[in-house]
Design a protein around this motif. Structure first.
Motif: not given
Length: 145
Positions: A137-145
């Motif tokens: 299992k993996a999770q998405l990380l984003s820096r979009f605002s």
């Protein structure tokens, strides 16, 4: 009865496990999008190489279709541990055995890779393909605002 110091015992021969967690391997540092593991896993060299080739191929296709510039990839899954193995019929006391392959231990919350200059629309496609590709299992990380 004499009590000895558990922390600085000179007779202790095994390696102590770190109780503090590395605070920098779960934060986006370079890219805008990343994938973080949610499990503690051992990943083999062949799995790492195939994931890396798969990612590079997908990003190359997206790069040709869009005009945002070059997509950068930072890959953090590096095979740094040797896997040894003896034949199954070997008796005890014969040593450790030869190195068969290499692997990477991934901690819970550790970043697998980071990507920069990838359009927001395409990120979900790439991440869903990668999630289907890997076995944990993996999770998405984003820096979009």
């Amino acid at each position: 009865m004499k009590r000895f110091n558990l922390k600085n015992n000179p007779t202790r021969q095994y390696k102590q496990i770190k109780k503090n967690v590395n605070q920098t391997n779960h934060i986006l540092k370079r890219g805008y999008v990343g994938l973080r593991s949610l499990e503690q896993v051992q990943v083999d060299v062949s799995q790492i190489n195939s994931l890396k080739q798969f990612l590079q191929k997908e990003l190359k296709i997206i790069e040709k279709k869009t005009d945002q510039g070059k997509i950068k990839l930072w890959f953090y899954m590096l095979p740094n541990r040797a896997v040894t193995k003896l034949s199954p019929e070997t008796r005890m006391g014969k040593g450790k055995g030869p190195i068969v392959s290499y692997c990477c231990y991934i901690e819970q919350g550790q970043l697998l890779f980071e990507i920069a200059n990838l359009p927001e629309v395409k990120t979900l496609e790439v991440v869903s393909k990668v999630r289907n590709f890997i076995s944990f299992k993996a999770q998405l990380l984003s820096r979009f605002s």
